[in-house]
Design an enzyme around this catalytic site. Structure first.
Site: not given
Length: 290
Positions: A46-47, A85, A115, A117, A184
């Site tokens: 999502d960067s 993501d 992925k 978070e 991270e």
């Protein structure tokens, strides 16, 4: 061609002490090149909200955005494992909606895994996804989707309490069935300790050299980003300057009339022009009459 990278491949690499190379990708040509270069994992992160869409955080990225970019990356990846993501909030919906969202990333996007978070509180979600046949990569430390809650892009795990909590979260994700965990912006000592305690691989970004693998954002690696460059990023090329120089040359040649030149021009054969010339002449006369 080497064999395709799978979740099991990464687990075997951890066991054998082999390092995992992971990088973000957001489109077909980039995925194709990175795949050919030997990347083990391509992350449709999502960067993209920041490096592709121009936003200041990843929060604005939608599920449709990730699906769209994952489709392109999955077409370009012949060997690498493609991880997509789960964007902001999608992992915190009802169980049915979470599975549906992850399922879209795999069915529509072509991802091999997703992925997520978050720590221990998401272990039940991870477990349910894994039971549904959806491989899950965890993400701890700095979690960009929570940047507003944690007060910015800051290093996590500096205190005894936060480091212990991160270890507990990593173990919880592992026991829930996650096949790897991204760490991270975590102090190297903490990341190294967590790596030793886990059976599954850790993928570091700003977490030191003791992780089982590393991930970089493609645009940082290739030199597209400007302004503040975080300490953990390494620029391996300056493609922005190369593209800027090439584009300036193009503008100069177009405005001066140098492009297109003879090498870029197609001509009619003399007999073809002889046949067509009267038609153009007649058209010119007809235009004048009007």
């Amino acid at each position: 061609m080497e064999q395709k990278t799978t979740v099991q491949t990464l687990l075997k690499m951890k066991k054998a002490g082999k390092r995992i190379a992971m990088m973000t990708a957001y489109d077909y040509p980039t995925a194709r090149l990175l795949d050919e270069a030997g990347l083990h994992v391509l992350l449709v992160g999502d960067s993209l909200g920041m490096v592709v869409q121009g936003h200041t955080t990843t929060v604005t990225v939608t599920l449709d955005d990730i699906v769209y970019h994952t489709k392109m990356v999955s077409r370009g990846a012949q060997r690498a494992l493609v991880v997509a993501d789960m964007p902001f909030l999608t992992a915190h919906l009802s169980e049915t909606e979470v599975i549906r969202a992850a399922g879209r990333l795999m069915q529509d996007g072509g991802a091999h895994a997703v992925k997520i978070e978050g720590g221990s509180h998401l272990a039940p979600v991870v477990n349910r996804l894994v039971e549904a046949g959806i491989p899950v990569m965890g993400h701890l430390g700095l979690m960009p989707q929570s940047v507003h809650a944690i007060g910015g892009f800051t290093v996590q795990g500096r205190t005894r309490e936060s480091a212990q909590r991160m270890l507990a979260d990593a173990i919880a994700l592992q026991e829930a069935g996650a096949f790897a965990v991204v760490l991270e912006m975590v102090p190297a000592e903490v990341a190294g300790y967590i790596t030793k305690r886990l059976r599954i691989p850790t993928i570091g970004i700003g977490a030191g050299p003791q992780c089982d693998g590393q991930v970089l954002v493609f645009h940082d690696m290739a030199g597209f980003t400007d302004g503040y460059i975080p300490k953990h990023n390494k620029r391996y090329a300056n493609l922005a300057e190369t593209i800027l120089s090439a584009a300036r040359s193009y503008v100069e040649e177009v405005t001066s009339g140098a492009f297109p030149g003879e090498a870029q021009t197609v001509h009619l054969k003399p007999e073809e022009w002889k046949d067509l010339e009267p038609l153009f002449a007649d058209h010119t006369l007809e235009t004048k009459r009007r």
